[in-house]
Design a protein around this motif. Structure first.
Motif, PDB file in Angstrom:
ATOM      1  N   ASN A 188       0.811  -1.218   0.000  1.00 48.68           N
ATOM      2  CA  ASN A 188       0.000   0.000   0.000  1.00 48.68           C
ATOM      3  C   ASN A 188       0.845   1.269   0.000  1.00 48.68           C
ATOM      4  OD1 ASN A 188      -2.463  -1.369   0.039  1.00 48.68           O
ATOM      5  ND2 ASN A 188      -2.436  -1.577   2.262  1.00 48.68           N
ATOM      6  N   THR A 189       2.156   1.109  -0.095  1.00 46.41           N
ATOM      7  CA  THR A 189       3.079   2.245  -0.059  1.00 46.41           C
ATOM      8  C   THR A 189       3.814   2.353  -1.392  1.00 46.41           C
ATOM      9  OG1 THR A 189       3.419   1.868   2.313  1.00 46.41           O
ATOM     10  CG2 THR A 189       5.007   3.288   1.179  1.00 46.41           C
ATOM     11  N   GLN A 190       3.830   3.549  -1.961  1.00 50.21           N
ATOM     12  CA  GLN A 190       4.527   3.742  -3.228  1.00 50.21           C
ATOM     13  C   GLN A 190       6.032   3.805  -3.006  1.00 50.21           C
ATOM     14  OE1 GLN A 190       3.149   6.709  -5.975  1.00 50.21           O
ATOM     15  NE2 GLN A 190       1.026   6.507  -5.345  1.00 50.21           N
ATOM     16  N   LEU A 191       6.754   3.075  -3.828  1.00 58.96           N
ATOM     17  CA  LEU A 191       8.209   3.050  -3.744  1.00 58.96           C
ATOM     18  C   LEU A 191       8.809   4.441  -3.962  1.00 58.96           C
ATOM     19  CD1 LEU A 191      10.596   1.163  -3.317  1.00 58.96           C
ATOM     20  CD2 LEU A 191      10.596   0.683  -5.767  1.00 58.96           C
ATOM     21  N   TYR A 192       8.102   5.271  -4.706  1.00 60.33           N
ATOM     22  CA  TYR A 192       8.567   6.638  -4.975  1.00 60.33           C
ATOM     23  C   TYR A 192       8.796   7.407  -3.676  1.00 60.33           C
ATOM     24  CZ  TYR A 192       8.130  11.636  -5.959  1.00 60.33           C
ATOM     25  OH  TYR A 192       8.319  12.993  -5.982  1.00 60.33           O
ATOM     26  N   TYR A 193       7.853   7.280  -2.742  1.00 61.49           N
ATOM     27  CA  TYR A 193       7.961   8.035  -1.494  1.00 61.49           C
ATOM     28  C   TYR A 193       9.056   7.470  -0.589  1.00 61.49           C
ATOM     29  CZ  TYR A 193       3.683  10.349  -2.872  1.00 61.49           C
ATOM     30  OH  TYR A 193       2.747  11.084  -3.558  1.00 61.49           O
ATOM     31  N   VAL A 194       9.315   6.172  -0.692  1.00 63.00           N
ATOM     32  CA  VAL A 194      10.427   5.591   0.067  1.00 63.00           C
ATOM     33  C   VAL A 194      11.742   6.150  -0.459  1.00 63.00           C
ATOM     34  CG1 VAL A 194      11.624   3.458   0.649  1.00 63.00           C
ATOM     35  CG2 VAL A 194       9.130   3.509   0.585  1.00 63.00           C
ATOM     36  N   LYS A 195      11.866   6.228  -1.791  1.00 65.73           N
ATOM     37  CA  LYS A 195      13.077   6.796  -2.391  1.00 65.73           C
ATOM     38  C   LYS A 195      13.205   8.281  -2.057  1.00 65.73           C
ATOM     39  CE  LYS A 195      13.670   5.814  -6.720  1.00 65.73           C
ATOM     40  NZ  LYS A 195      13.313   5.638  -8.136  1.00 65.73           N
ATOM     41  N   ARG A 196      12.083   8.983  -2.063  1.00 65.16           N
ATOM     42  CA  ARG A 196      12.120  10.424  -1.814  1.00 65.16           C
ATOM     43  C   ARG A 196      12.519  10.743  -0.379  1.00 65.16           C
ATOM     44  NH1 ARG A 196       6.916  14.554  -2.405  1.00 65.16           N
ATOM     45  NH2 ARG A 196       7.990  16.434  -1.676  1.00 65.16           N
ATOM     46  N   PHE A 197      12.045   9.944   0.564  1.00 63.23           N
ATOM     47  CA  PHE A 197      12.293  10.217   1.977  1.00 63.23           C
ATOM     48  C   PHE A 197      13.323   9.268   2.593  1.00 63.23           C
ATOM     49  CE2 PHE A 197       7.723  11.622   1.526  1.00 63.23           C
ATOM     50  CZ  PHE A 197       7.973  12.980   1.624  1.00 63.23           C
ATOM     51  N   TRP A 198      14.231   8.713   1.783  1.00 64.65           N
ATOM     52  CA  TRP A 198      15.122   7.677   2.307  1.00 64.65           C
ATOM     53  C   TRP A 198      16.030   8.208   3.424  1.00 64.65           C
ATOM     54  CZ3 TRP A 198      20.435   7.713   2.334  1.00 64.65           C
ATOM     55  CH2 TRP A 198      21.080   8.652   1.515  1.00 64.65           C
ATOM     56  N   LYS A 199      16.458   9.449   3.330  1.00 61.66           N
ATOM     57  CA  LYS A 199      17.302  10.011   4.386  1.00 61.66           C
ATOM     58  C   LYS A 199      16.518  10.117   5.700  1.00 61.66           C
ATOM     59  CE  LYS A 199      20.354  12.737   1.386  1.00 61.66           C
ATOM     60  NZ  LYS A 199      20.850  14.095   1.040  1.00 61.66           N
ATOM     61  N   SER A 200      15.282  10.552   5.581  1.00 64.45           N
ATOM     62  CA  SER A 200      14.439  10.644   6.780  1.00 64.45           C
ATOM     63  C   SER A 200      14.158   9.259   7.356  1.00 64.45           C
ATOM     64  CB  SER A 200      13.118  11.337   6.434  1.00 64.45           C
ATOM     65  OG  SER A 200      13.343  12.663   6.013  1.00 64.45           O
ATOM     66  N   ILE A 201      13.974   8.271   6.475  1.00 63.76           N
ATOM     67  CA  ILE A 201      13.714   6.910   6.939  1.00 63.76           C
ATOM     68  C   ILE A 201      14.902   6.378   7.730  1.00 63.76           C
ATOM     69  CG2 ILE A 201      13.370   4.526   6.180  1.00 63.76           C
ATOM     70  CD1 ILE A 201      11.755   5.635   3.825  1.00 63.76           C
ATOM     71  N   VAL A 202      16.110   6.605   7.215  1.00 61.31           N
ATOM     72  CA  VAL A 202      17.312   6.181   7.934  1.00 61.31           C
ATOM     73  C   VAL A 202      17.398   6.889   9.286  1.00 61.31           C
ATOM     74  CG1 VAL A 202      19.834   6.192   7.928  1.00 61.31           C
ATOM     75  CG2 VAL A 202      18.592   5.598   5.841  1.00 61.31           C
ATOM     76  N   GLY A 203      17.095   8.180   9.300  1.00 61.94           N
ATOM     77  CA  GLY A 203      17.132   8.927  10.554  1.00 61.94           C
ATOM     78  C   GLY A 203      16.132   8.401  11.563  1.00 61.94           C
ATOM     79  N   LEU A 204      14.916   8.110  11.104  1.00 63.26           N
ATOM     80  CA  LEU A 204      13.858   7.665  12.008  1.00 63.26           C
ATOM     81  C   LEU A 204      14.040   6.232  12.473  1.00 63.26           C
ATOM     82  CD1 LEU A 204      10.769   9.206  10.164  1.00 63.26           C
ATOM     83  CD2 LEU A 204      11.807  10.040  12.275  1.00 63.26           C
ATOM     84  N   THR A 205      14.574   5.385  11.615  1.00 60.18           N
ATOM     85  CA  THR A 205      14.654   3.955  11.933  1.00 60.18           C
ATOM     86  C   THR A 205      16.018   3.517  12.452  1.00 60.18           C
ATOM     87  OG1 THR A 205      15.213   3.425   9.626  1.00 60.18           O
ATOM     88  CG2 THR A 205      12.880   3.402  10.236  1.00 60.18           C
ATOM     89  N   VAL A 206      16.999   4.391  12.383  1.00 54.81           N
ATOM     90  CA  VAL A 206      18.328   4.047  12.912  1.00 54.81           C
ATOM     91  C   VAL A 206      18.741   5.054  13.989  1.00 54.81           C
ATOM     92  CG1 VAL A 206      20.762   3.673  12.396  1.00 54.81           C
ATOM     93  CG2 VAL A 206      19.025   2.937  10.755  1.00 54.81           C
ATOM     94  N   VAL A 207      18.885   6.309  13.591  1.00 55.70           N
ATOM     95  CA  VAL A 207      19.376   7.324  14.536  1.00 55.70           C
ATOM     96  C   VAL A 207      18.412   7.504  15.704  1.00 55.70           C
ATOM     97  CG1 VAL A 207      20.064   9.728  14.802  1.00 55.70           C
ATOM     98  CG2 VAL A 207      20.605   8.510  12.682  1.00 55.70           C
ATOM     99  N   MET A 208      17.139   7.758  15.397  1.00 55.36           N
ATOM    100  CA  MET A 208      16.164   7.982  16.463  1.00 55.36           C
ATOM    101  C   MET A 208      15.991   6.731  17.326  1.00 55.36           C
ATOM    102  SD  MET A 208      12.241   9.392  16.210  1.00 55.36           S
ATOM    103  CE  MET A 208      11.528   7.793  15.730  1.00 55.36           C
ATOM    104  N   ILE A 209      16.025   5.552  16.717  1.00 52.55           N
ATOM    105  CA  ILE A 209      15.869   4.311  17.463  1.00 52.55           C
ATOM    106  C   ILE A 209      17.023   4.136  18.454  1.00 52.55           C
ATOM    107  CG2 ILE A 209      15.923   1.804  17.253  1.00 52.55           C
ATOM    108  CD1 ILE A 209      13.258   3.010  16.509  1.00 52.55           C
ATOM    109  N   VAL A 210      18.234   4.432  18.006  1.00 51.95           N
ATOM    110  CA  VAL A 210      19.401   4.313  18.890  1.00 51.95           C
ATOM    111  C   VAL A 210      19.294   5.300  20.047  1.00 51.95           C
ATOM    112  CG1 VAL A 210      21.897   4.641  19.046  1.00 51.95           C
ATOM    113  CG2 VAL A 210      20.919   3.413  17.095  1.00 51.95           C
TER     114      VAL A 210
END
Length: 531
Positions: free
Chosen positions: A74-96
């Motif tokens: 249900n998620t477009q790959l386009y938005y994952v590519k567009r927000f990949w830096k934010s995804i890394v920040g939210l799922t790695v940096v913020m998690i740590v």
């Protein structure tokens, strides 16, 4: 047999919860109703005994894996590519950051074993997009916040799994190995991405070839069936394969879902029937699996509390669950306020509170039962995580009612759509009165049109059913004439909807649903082979 009975009991309870929510509790999310029904299931000894003890591995493979796959789809790959830096920040940096702050806070405030404190913090990191929808029921959420919450929940599960494995190793072996764990995380993520892309592309090419050939043949129905079965089996098979080769099963099924979304966007007209049926199946699976998560949670919560409800350890576990929730909320708010939302407090609080914990948090807590961890600590972790899950649902449900604007009220939309439906059917009836129809066909048609308005009594239904049983099959030309009349009636209904479309923009969601219903009704009378 015991597993089969357990599955049937949980599915029946889930179905009952969905029915009751629609009939009596439509103002609240079905997840709350499912949680309540799960608690009832646990409180009735006869029913409680029918459900086997919970196993985290089975839960991950049979519930979490398909949920993540369908959520990814249900998620477009386009938005994952567009927000990949934010995804890394939210799922790695913020998690740590959450892991460090929560772990040290628990250690200094409670005095518990440090490894166990960080273990509890790791369990509290994953969020659940599907469960998150329960707290925004009937409310408008900023689009960017929705994207961030969805992308975060898709990928932070892998971080939580690796962190938990690291902390369990620390707890059991009395030794924290950071470098090795980071390398394992890197291999698991990269391997999961590679397996998800390669396998889903291969499946997509096979499915496209099958769809293209089946759409041109009379035997397309026989080809559609194995394709749909293969589609439903995809998340289970990919998750199992990924875990067998020691890469992230979570990342694999998420990436596969994203690739399936891209395929779906460009293959809707290749074989519309197959695509439509696939969408319906995935929606049904998602609803049932998500409801089952909260039925199981309610059942397990009752079982936990029945053991030692007044124990001081139990009270401490609840307090730790509250503390974990507060820390998660504050870190999520501060991180996004400073990095992602440019000092926009409303969006930052919406994101912070919208990170609802659900299936994965629950599963992570239960994986401890398979480790060499003290039974008292396992019980403590289960109760703390259950407290965290419930708080993450209840608090935003209350706060969002003041923080977010409401959508068109459900009751207002239902009332307006009932009026539109009634006017639509009456318009079709008036137009049909202008043409000649055999009396028997006109009576049957009027009955079916009234059925669209729920104006048919049980007596009328049984009478029509008896007439159908006693009536012989229509001859081919009579059946074709009947079908053409019905298709004309449904075209009249759609014509009416087209005439009022602009005036119903406020109720667009309900309007489109009504329009889809008339289209599906017409499909039922296209080339039917049986009366």
């Amino acid at each position: 047999m015991d597993i089969l009975i357990s599955t049937l009991v949980i599915l029946f309870t889930t179905n009952l919860a969905m029915v009751f929510q629609k009939a009596y509790f439509h103002k609240i999310s079905v997840n709350y109703v499912a949680l309540f029904f799960g608690m009832i299931l646990g409180l009735v000894p006869l029913l409680n005994n029918l459900v086997e003890d919970f196993q985290s591995e089975v839960f991950m493979e049979l519930i979490v894996a398909p949920l993540l796959f369908f959520e990814g789809q249900n998620t477009q790959l386009y938005y994952v590519k567009r927000f990949w830096k934010s995804i890394v920040g939210l799922t790695v940096v913020m998690i740590v950051i959450i892991e460090l702050v929560a772990g040290f806070s628990l250690y200094y405030l409670t005095g518990m074993n440090m490894a166990f404190c960080f273990l509890l913090a790791a369990i509290a990191t994953p969020t659940d997009a599907t469960a998150g929808e329960s707290v925004t029921h009937g409310l408008k959420v900023p689009r960017k916040v929705v994207y961030y919450l969805r992308n975060e929940s898709l990928f932070n599960d892998a971080s939580g799994l690796v962190l938990l494995a690291m902390m369990v190793s620390w707890y059991v072996n009395k030794n924290l190995v950071i470098i090795k764990s980071i390398s394992q995380l890197f291999i698991a993520v990269i391997g999961g991405i590679a397996l998800g892309i390669i396998s889903s592309l291969l499946l997509a090419m096979i499915r496209q070839r099958t769809m293209q050939s089946s759409s041109l043949e009379d035997s397309s129905f026989s080809l559609n069936t194995p394709v749909q079965i293969a589609y439903l089996m995809t998340p289970f098979l990919l998750y199992f394969l990924a875990e067998e080769i020691h890469v992230s099963g979570v990342i694999t099924v998420v990436v596969a879902g994203l690739v399936h979304n891209a395929e779906h966007q460009r293959s809707k007209l290749t074989n519309p029937q197959m695509v439509f049926v696939g969408n319906q199946l995935s929606n049904i699976f998602t609803d049932v699996l998500n409801g089952s998560v909260f039925v199981i949670l309610g059942l397990v919560l009752v079982r936990l509390l029945e053991e030692d409800i007044f124990n001081s350890q139990t009270i401490m576990a609840i307090l730790v669950g509250i503390l974990l929730y507060v820390i998660n909320i504050l870190i999520r708010y501060l991180y996004t306020f400073l990095t992602e939302f440019r000092h926009n407090q409303k969006k930052a609080w919406t994101f912070s509170l919208g990170g609802v914990h659900g299936a994965v948090t629950f599963a992570l807590a239960y994986t401890l039962t398979e480790e060499t961890i003290k039974l008292s600590d396992i019980h403590f972790a289960l109760l703390a995580s259950s407290t965290l899950i419930i708080l993450s649902m209840v608090v935003p449900t209350i706060v969002f009612r003041f923080l977010l604007p409401k959508k068109v009220a459900d009751l207002d939309q239902i009332k307006e759509m009932r009026k539109v439906r009634k006017d639509m059917v009456e318009y079709a009836m008036l137009e049909l009165d202008k043409i000649y129809l055999p009396e028997a066909l006109r009576r049957q048609l009027l009955y079916d049109l009234k059925a669209q308005l729920d104006e048919v009594s049980m007596k009328d239904f049984l009478k029509e059913m008896n007439t159908t049983v006693r009536r012989p099959d229509l001859k081919p030309h009579d059946r074709e004439f009947r079908d053409e009349v019905y298709r004309y009636a449904f075209r009249l209904e759609r014509n009416y909807l087209g005439q009022i479309a602009q005036s119903e923009q406020k109720y667009r969601e309900g309007f489109l649903k009504l329009y889809r219903e008339t289209l599906m009704a017409e499909i039922l009378f296209l080339g039917t082979k049986e009366d």
